[in-house]
Structures are given as structure tokens and as C-alpha cells.
Design a protein around this motif. Structure first.
Motif: not given
Length: 1324
Positions: A1044-1060
Motif C-alpha cells: 500500500l505504501i508502494k515501497l521499491g523492490k529493494d526495500e521490499i527485499l530488505q524488509l523480507a530478509h528482516e522478516l525472515c
């Protein structure tokens, strides 16, 4: 308040040896051990025979007694002058006129001369302990010797003049004992002559036993003959006065040990009579005397109570019979009489209460019956309300109160019968203090003498009468029955009255009676009890306790007159019988017949319901006299109130412990069932039925006491409430100080709501209603306060009772519902008045919670009316506002009333309340003035804030406008529960978003992250929503909001690694694997996470999807390693199950053995007294299940709260641990065995692992894993069931409790069990 009634009499004749008819019996001695009587005759014969009693065959009819006869060989002029039986020698001691002392052994028929006394033997008297023998010689000397025939001392009996040194021998033998010993044998008393001008003057002398010292001497009095007797208890010495010179009848005087006269009474006979024998019975309760007159001799028996001597019995004999008597030495109510010509009669008396079923006392006193209606006046005896005077002494009486009439029948000592018809009890006021003379009933046939007189109906009597006996020959009318053989008859009389009964007056004459039926009796009748609700019928008890039902021919039943009733019989003869009609309890049970035997055992229906009964009565709480309670006083002076229902249902032992003083339960449990009577020996003499609910107790000194047992009072109250007699119930509650909640709780307060209007209408007293209202509380007193006092009626469970109250009532609040119903009834049933308004205010003040605002609203209306109205006519219907307010303040807390006044936003009313509650003006005036200066909305807002009514405050501040928006926000932030209401009240979108954000901040601070994220989403605070989702671990919500915030791919990838990494740290490798695969495209990490999550099938699927042999190999190695670990764990678990089960069975066996030992010890402890039993039980209470008998000091029970909390903390900390020898080891083992079961997650993982191994070709490993897992699960389930079965069993049988048997049972049910759904059938 008791009458002495004759239970039975047995007469027999002793065949004398002389043929000339001149031989007479003169002396009597008794062997109490073998119940033998020894008589000596004028011809020097000794006769030995058994005491006539019902147990002797044929004793009911006039028969000759079997007798042993022996002639005592004496000189021609010598004769027997005294006779006693010596228990220690088991022989008779005989004294003769020539002074011989002979010891005669009846069994051996041997006579031994043990001594000779100069002057002859005039009297022999053994001491009560049998150690000494007192002798009075013909020379007036008193000799006291031992039974070894050694003289201890010799003293002079009479006071001799100085010129006389020796008395001359007197041939006038009275054959009475002028020596009387005190009961303990320490003193004895004699009657000594005084040589003065008055020949009858004598003195009572008291001598000391050991030394023969003269202890005391009375004044010189005109004593009659040699009559003197010392009461066995030692309280009084009785003697007779000869008062012929005063032209008065003889009297009996009583002296103390110091020789002082204590009291006296007249025998109320002619001046020419003499008293020859005077004797107390063995328990000092009765005094009997032989009074000889011109035409007949009488035996009179008196009873002392409340400083008055009542003449309770009189037995007449013919003059020529020359009757004598003696009391039985061991049976206080058994009298043995004999005549000179050999007739021996045994009389057995018993005490019966003088209080009849209508609570009226009819006390026999000689020729009078003293009548007192106890329901009208509780007069202490010897006072009475009025009396009836009869022509002769009354021997028996019966009262009938059937068919709204009161009749009295009296059997007199001369054999006549008298009938009196009494007015109704309501008309007795005019009879007080009067005396009525009663005439004898006329009859065409004679009756003989009567015993067991009862009424069958208002004109039918039933009695036992006898003919042909010596003492009955002097009765009236016996010569009219020459056709009847001598013996005893059951007679039925039909009565008529020639006079018309005038209402309110006595009918004492004009009665005529005839015998309508007679039955010859071959067995002794012990008692007769008429059936209360069955006319012309009665229960007749014969010796041995056998009961027959007698049915008159006048009744409807024309069948058998005497029919045996085995179900009503007793185990022994019960002189006292009481019928308790119980119709209405059970249609099959109409009457209960209680019987009390001589040993204090209370019998009913062939069983003993109490072996500890001193006296009893029955009580009814209904006008129909259906008995509802048994009132019993035990020998330990405990008053029990027993429900008839408990008797019928066999709950006596459970509830009353057989009426024993030592209860198995505690003291409080004991006190709930009985009342400790304050005076020893008190007896229950009657009850006051119905609403009076009183028990009348007479103390040993004679006083009457009226007690109101709580159980009877509550029964009467509930009975009145069931009958809707609310006024009577309220009066009883107030009189006996019972909790008013009984009126509401007796059948459920919901049911009372339907009767509230009727309650107010009946009571019609506002003071009583106010008292009732103030007592209401939110608890069921019948279940708490009075739970043990009575059993509630079945109305509470009546389906017809509507449980819901009137509309608008709180169905769960008793006080508010009841008071609302009362308030409504007051407004409908009671006219307007100041008192009614105050009562209504009381209902509001006592409401739960108090309805103070409504009450103040009513007061405000009154104040407004006072200010507006000029006409004072309506003011008479309402109290003043000031009076109403003071009344409300008296009932309620003044601060609460002040706050309620503020809640009405009426500042003037609040000021009046503050002034009347004596508040300091400095405290409230500034505050009220400040409020008065504010706008209305702000005033209301500030008042609501002060009263903490925040919802109202929010509404008021919102209505004040946008200028006060900050105040409303602060109010919601300080009171977060107001946020929903604020959102409803605010319509501006911008302001709503601010409210939602503030609400989200609050939820976030309280760690309600999911709700906080939702609130943030509603107000579009996406950054805060993402943080909230991340804080609660909702990775899907985090990534969705990131989109919804429309983060970039790199930001989402970074967020996914942190969540993992975060999910892996939280122990959620499965979720982490999804993120690694879908967002990070990290295949190696995905497989590692799935292996860690043990999701073997998914790991294989992804590996084969991407055709990665290295990953497939990694999954295979990991699955084999996991299978190996599980196999080892299951093997170890299987071993632990067996170990824990073995320990559990050993612990259980030990506990059962210890419990059996403790039970055995407690059984022996229960036989000890209270103190020892309590100490022994306390020593057991300190033992755990595994100790061997450790005793701890009593101070252990007073451990501090700190140590208690410490133990609780350690217990919680160690919960789950198994400590050998601890009290909870058994339960811990059981819980541990149950806790070893396979969880659902473990079953799912195991099934997934088996499928994966098969996919990878590792069939052997899969088979082995399934086999080991199956064995473990079977053993665990079987062990848990075995342990549960052992827990419920009180015996451990090794063959029955075998693990192998239980495993086999579980294996048989394997395929039908959901617990084994993980199994692969192809591997079995």
C-alpha cells in the motif's frame, strides 16, 4: 405437670399353713438380686416366693403363688418380731421377742443362732452398704454391730428419768422400723420417747454411724407411732404428727439433719385416721404412706414439686385386710403391697404428662384436678386456672377434645367414675379461680376399678377393669357383676347426659353410663392409646410390646374387635404410648405409634429410634393436628427437634447421631441439631402447637419454662407463608427475632414478587413494612443462615411458580426486585399519607444499588409543591421536604446523597442536602457558587467529571461546541473506553481521524497491536500500521501494507530478509520458508527452513520442482537423522512409561494400606471421650500419605502468612516435578503419564516423515519408526487407563492391573481409534 398413672397391677395369693385361719402375715423382706419375697407369719412360718409380675405365667388372673414354706423352731411363747435379708450373707436375719438373732439360709434350709439380745428384738435395720446392723431392743437400747456379730456400740434410745435405770419390756410391737438410715449410711435416725406429761411426745434423734454419737435432736412433738423415714437422697427426714388434740387430721412433717423442722402438709383425711407406715421410694421422688381409717385402709402416694406435695395416687383396701407395703429397692415406680391374709399385689406406675394435646394441663392432686390452659396462661404450679372437686381421690383421667367438645373422665379410688363436659377453650375466661364439684356417674351395672381410661368418642369410653381382688372389693358396684368371673376386662362404656349443656358452662352431673361391650383379658394390658382421627378405635398394648387395634362395634367396622398390628408393635413393654397422626405425608402412613420403655428407649414400628430418651412429645404446625415434629429430651439434657420426615425416610442416624451427646461432628454441628437445657433433669411436659411453636419444659424443682426452638419457629413461619398468612408470619418473625428475609426466601424471592401486593395489604402497618424493607439483603437466608434448621418445602421446585418478576425488574437482583414490588404495592394498596411516602423513600434508599436520584426526585417534587401551592389541603398527604430529606439522610450515606443531588444538576437541592447533612459550608459553598456561574452545559460537564460519569461528561462537552474540542480529546485519552462514543458523536472527518489515531496510539501502548493496526488503517496512518503489524509478527499484514505504501523492490527485499530472520528467531521456520521462497527466491535457505520445520513433504516437493539433487540428498539425510532420533526417543519413552507405572502402582498400594490403618485407628479412637479423640485425630491430620506417624506441635497451625506464601510459590515453581515420598506424588505420576501422549503436531510430523521416507525408498527405516512409535503410543495410552482404573479402586490386584492386558485391549481397538490416524496401514 406430670401425673402418676398405673401401668399394671398383678395380684396373687399366698396359701397360709394354719388351718384355723388365725395365721397372718406380719413382716416382709426382699432379695433384690433374685426377686424373691420372704414373709414371716404370726405362726413363725417363713414363706419364700417370687415377686408377682407379668412375666410369671398366669399372673394376670388371681392365682396361688408357688411358695417355699419353713417353720422356724422357737419356744412356745416366742415369736418373730423383725425380718431382714442380708445380701452379704445371702440369708435372712430374724429377731424374736425373746431376743434371739437367727441367721436363716433359705437355699440350705439351715438356721444359725448368731446372738441373743436382752429384752427382745424390737427392730432390725441393716445399713445401706450392708456392713452394719442396727438393733432396737425391748429395753429401749440401740445396738449397732458388724456382720461378724461384734457390737460396735450401744446407746439408749429414749430419754429416761433419773429414777429409772432400765425400761421394762414392751409387748406392743408395731413391726415397723424405727431406725432409718440415710442413703449413704453415714447417719441414722430414730424416734425416741420423751417422759413428760404428754404421752405422745417424741423426739427425732440423728446418730452418727461410726461412733454412735448423738448428732442432733428435734423438739418434742406429738409424733404418731414409730413412723419415721429418711429420704435416700438425704435431703429430708419424714415423720407423722398426731393432731387429734387439735381436732385436725394427721400431717406429715419433714426435718433436716440438724433436727429443725423444714415443712409439713396435711393428709386431708378425718381426725380419726392414723398413719402407720411412711416410706420414700428408692430415688426419693415419691412418698407413700398407709393411712388406716374406720372403714378402709388406703395407700397414699405423694409427689413433691415446687414446694408443694401433690397426692398422685390412692389405693383403697378393706379394713380387715390390714394392708402393708414396701417400695422395690431398685425400681422406683414399683410398689409391693400385701395383706395379713396373704394377698400380694405388685403395682407398676409410670409418669405421664399432664399436658394434653390441646396444650391444657390437667394435674391430679388427690380429689382435685387442677386445670390450666397453657396457651392462655403459663401459670407455674401449684397455681392453676380453675379446679374440679371429686368425691374421692382421682386415680386416672382422660380428656377428649373431639367434635369441638371437651370432655373429661376421671376414675376415682372408690371405684366410681365421673364425667365432666367442659366449655370451649375460647370461653374459659369466666372460669378463672373457680372450683366445680363433680357428681359420680350413675350406672345399672358395676364396673370394678379402672386403669388405662381413654375416650374413643365424645360419648364412648374404653378402659381396663378388674373384679374379685381384695382391694377392689371396697369399690362401688362390684357386687352387681356376680355373673362375671374374677379377672381383668376390657370394657367399653356408652355415656349419656340427662342435662342439657349450656354453652360456656360446666356439665358436672346428670351423666349415665352402661357397659356396651366387654372382653375378658388373659394377658396384661400395658397401655391404651386412642386413634385421633379414627373414631371408635384405639391401640391396645399388651405385655411384651405386642400391639392390637381395638375397633368398637359402634363404628363402621363390624369385623374383628381386637386385631393384631405387628407393624405397630414394640420390642419391649412401653408404658408411655403417644400416637402421632401423620396423614398427608403419605397416604399409606396414617399414624406413628411411639413408645417409651423403662430404660429410656424410644420405640417405633419394631425398632428403637433412640436409646437415650428422657421424655418426649409431638408437635403440629397445622390446625388439623397432623404431627410434624418429634420433641425429645435426652438423658444428657439435650433437646432435639426431629422432623417426622426424617423418621419416615430413615435419616435419624445421619442427622441426629442417635441423639447421643458425643457427636462425630464438631461442636457447631452438634449445636445445630439440639439445644442444651440449662438445668439437669428437666423434662418436656408439653408443646404449644401451630403458630405458638413452643416447648414447655418443667425443671426438677417444678418451675415451668417455655422455650421456642428455632426449628419449630421457622416451621411455623414457613407454614404461615405457604398459607399466605403474611401478617401472622411477620408477627412471628418480629417476636422471635428471625431474619425478615425468611418471608422472601422461603420459596424463592421470584415467587414472593407475585404476592407482594397481598403482603402489603395484610400487614397494613407501615412501620412493620419499613422494618421489613430495611432488613432486605442479597442472599438466601434459607440456604445460609437457616440451612440446618429446617428442610424447605417443595414449593421452590414447583413448576407453577413463575420465576420471572414483574416487567422491568432485575431478574438477578433480589433486593431491587423485591423493593420495587413493595413500592408498587404501597402505591396501589395504601392510601396517600406522610408515612407511606417515607416508606417509599425507604425502599429507594435500601435499593441495591440505592436509587438516591429517584428518591431525591420525589423530594424535589414535594419541595416544588410546597413552594407553588397556596392550598394546604394536599400537604396532609405528604411529609414536608425537610422531613423527607432527613429521613433519606438517616437511611443513606450523606456524601452519596449529596452526590446524587449534584447528579440531578439541581444546585439548590444539593445545597439543602449539604446543610441537612451538617457539612461545613466552607467545603461546598465555593464549589456550588463556581458551578452556578458556569453555563449550563459546562456546569453539567464539571458535575459529571466530579461524579466520574465520563460518558455524560463527554456528551455534554461535545454539545458545548468546537471550542471545547481539546477538552473532549483529553477526556477520551484519559478514559480510553470513551473512544467509541466519541466517534459516534463526532461527524467531522478530520476530527474523526485524529480520534482514531489517538485510539490507535493508546492500543499500541497497551500492546494491542492488531487492533492498533486496524485503527491506524482507518485513519490512513500506514507507517504506524506497518510498525504495529511488524510488532505482532503478522508478516502478511506487513508486506501488504508495504504494498500500500508502494515501497521499491529493494526495500521490499530488505524488509523480507528482516522478516525472515525475525520469524526464524520467533520459532516460525515454516512462515520464514514461505518468505524466503516467495520474496527472496533463496531456494537453499527455503529447504533448510522447511527441514527445520520438519515439513518433509513440502521440502521434497520444492526440491523435485526445481530438480535439485543436492537438495533432495539434503532432505533425505535430514529425514534419516530425524527418524533415528525419534526411534531412540520412543524407546526411551517406552522405558519411562513402564518405570512410572510401576512406581505409581507401588505408591497407590502403599496409600491404600495406610488409609486402612488410619481408618482402623480412627474406629478405636471414636470409642474414647471427646478430648482424647480430638487429640488423636489432630495427630493424624498432620501426617502425609507417606509418613509413618510424625507428630507436630500445635504451633504449626499458626504459621505466618509469609511462610504460607513462600510455600505456595515453591509449590507453583515445582509444579510438574515428581518428588518421591511427597503427598502429591501419586497425582504427579498420573499426570506425567498422561502428559507423555503424542500431541497432534507430533502425529502430523510423524506421518509426514513416514511418507517422505517411503518416497525416498527408505522402507525399512519407515517400518521401524512406525513400529517403535506404535509400541510407545500403545503403552502410554494403556498405562494412563490402567492408572485411572487403579485410582478409583480400593484394592490393587496384580493380575487385573497388568500393563500387557491393557496394551492388548488397545491393540484390538487400534483401527477404530482416531489417536492412531498417523499410521500407514501398508507398514503394519
Amino acid at each position: 405437670m406430670n401425673n402418676l398413672k398405673l401401668s399394671w397391677e398383678v395380684s396373687s395369693t399366698l396359701q397360709l399353713q394354719s388351718e384355723d385361719g388365725k395365721e397372718v402375715l406380719q413382716l416382709l423382706a426382699m432379695d433384690m438380686e433374685r426377686n424373691r419375697l420372704f414373709f414371716s407369719s404370726s405362726a413363725n412360718f417363713i414363706y419364700a416366693t417370687q415377686i408377682p409380675s407379668p412375666q410369671i405365667e398366669g399372673a394376670w388372673s388371681k392365682t396361688l403363688l408357688p411358695v417355699f414354706v419353713q417353720l422356724i423352731d422357737l419356744e412356745s411363747e416366742d415369736f418373730i418380731t423383725s425380718l431382714e435379708y442380708l445380701m452379704e450373707k445371702e440369708a435372712l436375719i430374724i429377731g424374736t421377742s425373746f431376743g434371739l438373732l437367727l441367721l436363716y439360709n433359705v437355699d440350705d434350709n439351715a438356721t444359725e443362732i448368731v446372738g441373743r439380745v436382752e429384752g427382745g428384738v424390737k427392730c432390725l435395720s441393716p445399713s445401706p452398704d450392708g456392713d452394719l446392723l442396727g438393733i432396737i431392743t425391748g429395753f429401749g437400747q440401740v445396738l449397732v454391730m458388724t456382720l461378724d456379730w461384734d457390737v460396735l456400740y450401744e446407746i439408749a434410745l429414749d430419754d429416761l428419768p433419773e429414777d429409772v435405770h432400765e425400761s421394762t419390756f414392751s409387748s406392743n410391737y408395731s413391726f415397723g422400723s424405727p431406725i432409718s438410715w440415710r442413703g449413704d449410711g453415714k447417719f441414722f435416725v430414730t424416734l425416741s420417747k420423751v417422759h413428760d406429761p404428754f404421752p405422745l411426745s417424741k423426739k427425732i434423734k440423728v446418730w452418727e454411724r461410726d461412733s454412735g454419737t448423738l448428732h442432733s435432736v428435734s423438739e418434742s412433738k406429738p409424733f404418731m407411732g414409730s413412723v419415721v423415714d429418711w429420704m435416700p437422697s438425704g435431703a429430708r427426714i419424714a415423720a407423722a404428727y398426731d393432731r387429734k388434740e387439735e381436732k385436725q387430721c394427721p400431717s406429715i412433717a419433714f426435718f433436716e439433719r440438724n433436727g429443725l423442722e423444714r415443712s409439713s402438709f396435711s393428709i386431708n383425711e378425718g381426725t380419726d385416721v392414723t398413719i402407720e407406715i411412711l416410706k420414700f421410694n428408692c430415688n426419693s421422688e415419691l412418698l407413700a404412706a398407709v393411712v388406716r381409717g374406720e372403714t378402709f385402709d388406703t395407700i397414699k402416694i405423694w409427689f413433691f414439686s415446687n414446694y408443694y406435695w401433690y397426692l398422685k395416687q390412692e389405693i383403697r383396701y378393706l379394713k380387715q385386710d390390714t394392708v402393708k407395703f414396701m417400695w422395690d429397692p431398685t425400681k422406683p415406680l414399683q410398689l409391693i403391697c400385701w395383706t395379713f391374709h396373704g394377698q400380694i399385689t405388685t403395682y407398676k406406675f409410670f409418669w405421664v404428662t399432664a399436658v394434653m394435646d390441646n396444650s391444657t394441663a390437667f394435674v391430679i392432686d388427690g380429689s382435685k384436678i387442677l386445670i390450666t390452659p397453657l396457651s392462655l396462661s403459663l401459670m407455674p404450679p401449684p397455681m392453676y386456672f380453675f379446679n374440679l372437686e371429686f368425691p374421692a381421690a382421682v386415680r386416672d383421667m382422660a380428656v377428649c377434645s373431639k367434635v369441638s367438645k371437651n370432655h373429661l373422665a376421671a376414675s376415682l379410688s372408690d371405684g366410681s367414675l365421673c364425667i365432666v363436659e367442659l366449655p370451649l377453650l375460647e370461653q374459659w375466661d369466666e372460669l378463672e379461680g373457680k372450683e366445680f364439684k363433680v357428681e359420680v356417674l350413675s350406672s345399672d351395672t358395676g364396673f370394678g376399678s379402672f386403669i388405662h381410661l381413654v375416650w374413643l368418642d365424645s360419648h364412648v369410653l374404653l378402659s381396663v377393669s378388674h373384679f374379685g381382688f381384695g382391694h377392689s372389693n371396697c369399690t362401688k358396684g362390684t357386687d352387681c357383676n356376680k355373673d362375671w368371673p374374677a379377672g381383668y376386662y376390657l370394657l367399653e362404656f356408652e355415656l349419656t347426659c340427662s342435662e342439657n349443656h349450656i354453652p360456656g358452662s360446666m356439665t358436672c352431673s346428670g351423666w349415665h353410663g352402661n357397659v356396651s361391650n366387654q372382653i375378658y383379658l388373659e394377658r396384661i394390658v400395658i397401655g391404651i392409646a386412642p386413634k385421633p382421627f379414627n373414631r371408635y378405635s384405639a391401640f391396645v398394648q399388651f405385655d411384651g410390646g405386642k400391639v392390637f387395634e381395638y375397633t368398637s362395634k359402634l363404628g363402621a367396622n363390624k369385623g374383628v374387635i381386637l386385631q393384631r398390628c405387628d407393624d405397630m408393635g414394640f420390642l419391649a413393654s412401653c408404658p408411655l404410648m403417644v400416637i402421632a397422626p401423620i396423614g398427608g405425608y403419605d397416604e399409606q402412613e396414617k399414624d406413628l405409634l411411639f413408645g417409651l420403655d423403662d430404660n429410656g428407649r424410644l420405640h417405633l414400628k419394631g425398632m428403637i429410634i433412640s436409646n437415650n430418651c428422657g421424655s418426649f412429645s409431638v408437635y403440629s404446625n397445622s390446625a388439623g393436628k397432623r404431627m410434624t415434629h418429634l420433641v425429645l429430651v435426652s438423658k444428657q439434657d439435650l433437646l432435639f427437634i426431629v422432623d417426622i420426615d426424617d423418621i419416615l425416610h430413615g435419616q435419624l442416624e445421619e442427622k441426629y447421631e442417635n441423639f447421643l451427646p458425643v457427636m462425630k461432628k464438631g461442636k457447631g454441628e452438634n449445636e445445630k441439631n439440639c439445644i442444651n437445657i440449662w438445668e439437669k433433669g428437666a423434662q418436656v411436659v408439653g408443646v404449644l402447637h401451630e403458630d405458638e411453636s413452643a416447648v414447655i419444659i418443667q425443671t426438677t424443682r417444678g418451675n415451668l419454662e417455655c422455650v421456642y426452638p428455632r426449628k419449630l419457629v421457622l416451621t411455623s413461619i414457613v407454614n404461615a407463608l405457604v398459607q399466605k398468612r403474611f401478617r401472622d408470619a411477620l408477627f412471628m418473625v418480629r417476636r422471635h427475632r428471625i431474619d425478615f428475609n425468611v418471608i422472601v426466601d422461603h420459596c424463592g424471592w421470584q415467587a414472593f414478587l407475585q404476592s407482594a401486593a397481598e403482603f402489603v395489604k395484610q400487614v397494613n402497618n407501615l412501620s412493620y413494612i419499613t422494618e421489613f424493607v430495611c432488613a432486605m439483603k442479597n442472599e438466601d437466608v434459607m440456604e445460609i443462615l437457616y440451612k440446618n434448621c429446617m428442610s424447605l418445602p417443595c414449593i421452590k421446585e414447583d413448576k407453577s411458580v413463575v420465576r420471572g418478576g414483574p416487567k422491568g425488574l432485575d431478574g438477578n437482583n433480589k433486593v431491587s426486585s423485591v423493593l420495587m414490588a413493595i413500592r408498587k404495592a404501597l402505591e396501589e394498596q395504601i392510601e396517600e399519607s406522610p408515612a407511606r411516602e417515607l416508606c417509599i423513600l425507604t425502599t429507594l434508599a435500601r435499593n441495591d444499588p440505592p436509587a438516591l436520584e429517584e428518591a431525591l426526585g420525589r423530594i424535589k417534587v414535594i419541595r416544588d409543591r410546597e413552594l407553588s401551592e397556596t392550598d394546604d389541603t394536599l400537604r396532609v398527604y405528604y411529609p414536608s421536604a425537610e422531613e423527607s430529606l432527613k429521613h433519606l439522610l438517616w437511611l443513606s450515606d450523606s456524601d452519596a446523597v449529596f452526590e446524587a443531588a449534584l447528579g440531578l444538576y439541581d444546585l439548590n437541592l444539593a445545597a439543602i442536602v449539604a446543610l441537612n447533612s451538617q457539612k461545613d459550608p466552607k467545603e461546598f459553598l465555593p464549589f456550588l457558587q463556581e458551578l452556578e456561574c458556569m453555563p449550563t452545559v459546562l456546569m453539567q460537564y464539571n458535575i459529571d467529571l466530579k461524579l466520574q460519569r465520563y460518558e455524560r461528561a463527554l456528551r455534554h462537552i461535545m454539545s458545548a461546541g468546537a471550542a471545547y474540542y481539546e477538552d473532549s480529546m483529553n477526556l477520551m485519552k484519559n478514559n480510553p473506553t470513551l473512544f467509541p462514543l466519541g466517534l459516534q458523536l463526532i461527524g467531522d472527518p478530520h476530527m474523526r481521524r485524529q480520534v482514531l489515531e489517538a485510539w490507535g496510539d493508546h492500543l499500541n501502548s497497551t500492546k494491542c497491536f492488531e487492533d492498533a493496526a486496524t485503527a491506524y488503517l482507518r485513519c490512513f496512518c500506514l507507517e504506524k500500521a506497518l510498525k504495529a503489524y511488524r510488532a505482532c509478527g503478522n508478516w502478511k499484514g506487513v508486506l501488504t501494507v508495504a504494498g500500500l505504501i508502494k515501497l521499491g523492490k529493494d526495500e521490499i527485499l530488505q524488509l523480507a530478509h528482516e522478516l525472515c530472520e525475525e520469524l526464524q528467531a520467533l520459532g516460525k521456520p515454516g512462515d520464514a520458508a514461505k518468505i524466503a521462497l516467495e520474496y527472496c527466491s533463496d531456494l537453499n535457505n527455503t529447504i533448510s527452513l522447511l527441514v527445520c520445520a520438519r515439513d518433509w513433504e513440502e521440502a521434497l516437493r520444492i526440491s523435485f520442482l526445481h530438480r535439485r539433487d543436492d537438495l533432495i540428498s539434503e532432505v533425505k539425510n535430514a529425514s534419516l537423522e530425524c527418524a533415528s532420533i525419534l526411534i531412540c526417543e520412543y524407546d526411551e519413552g517406552l522405558e519411562k512409561v513402564g518405570k512410572y507405572l510401576t512406581r505409581y502402582l507401588a505408591v497407590r498400594q502403599r496409600r491404600l494400606l495406610l488409609a486402612a490403618k488410619i481408618q482402623s485407628d480412627e474406629r478405636s479412637v471414636s470409642e474414647l471421650d471427646d478430648e482424647i479423640a480430638s487429640q488423636a485425630s489432630s495427630s493424624f491430620s498432620g501426617m502425609s500419605a507417606y509418613t509413618t506417624g510424625t507428630r507436630r506441635s500445635s504451633t504449626a497451625s499458626f504459621s505466618s502468612s509469609i511462610s504460607t506464601k513462600g510455600r505456595e510459590y515453591r509449590r507453583q515453581r515445582n509444579k510438574g516435578k515428581i518428588r518421591a515420598g511427597s503427598p502429591d506424588e501419586e497425582m504427579a505420576l498420573l499426570e506425567h503419564i498422561k502428559g507423555m501422549s503424542l500431541a497432534d503436531g507430533a502425529k502430523h510430523e510423524l506421518k509426514s516423515l513416514l511418507i517422505s521416507l517411503l518416497m525416498l525408498g527408505e522402507e525399512d527405516t519407515a517400518r521401524k519408526l512406525q513400529h517403535v512409535g506404535l509400541n510407545f503410543q500403545l503403552s502410554q495410552i494403556a498405562a494412563a487407563k490402567l492408572a485411572e482404573d487403579a485410582m478409583s479402586s480400593d484394592k490393587i490386584d496384580e493380575s487385573a492391573f497388568s500393563l500387557e492386558n491393557y496394551i492388548q485391549k488397545e491393540r484390538e481397538e487400534l483401527h477404530n481409534s482416531e489417536a492412531f490416524s498417523w499410521l500407514s496401514k501398508t507398514l503394519l
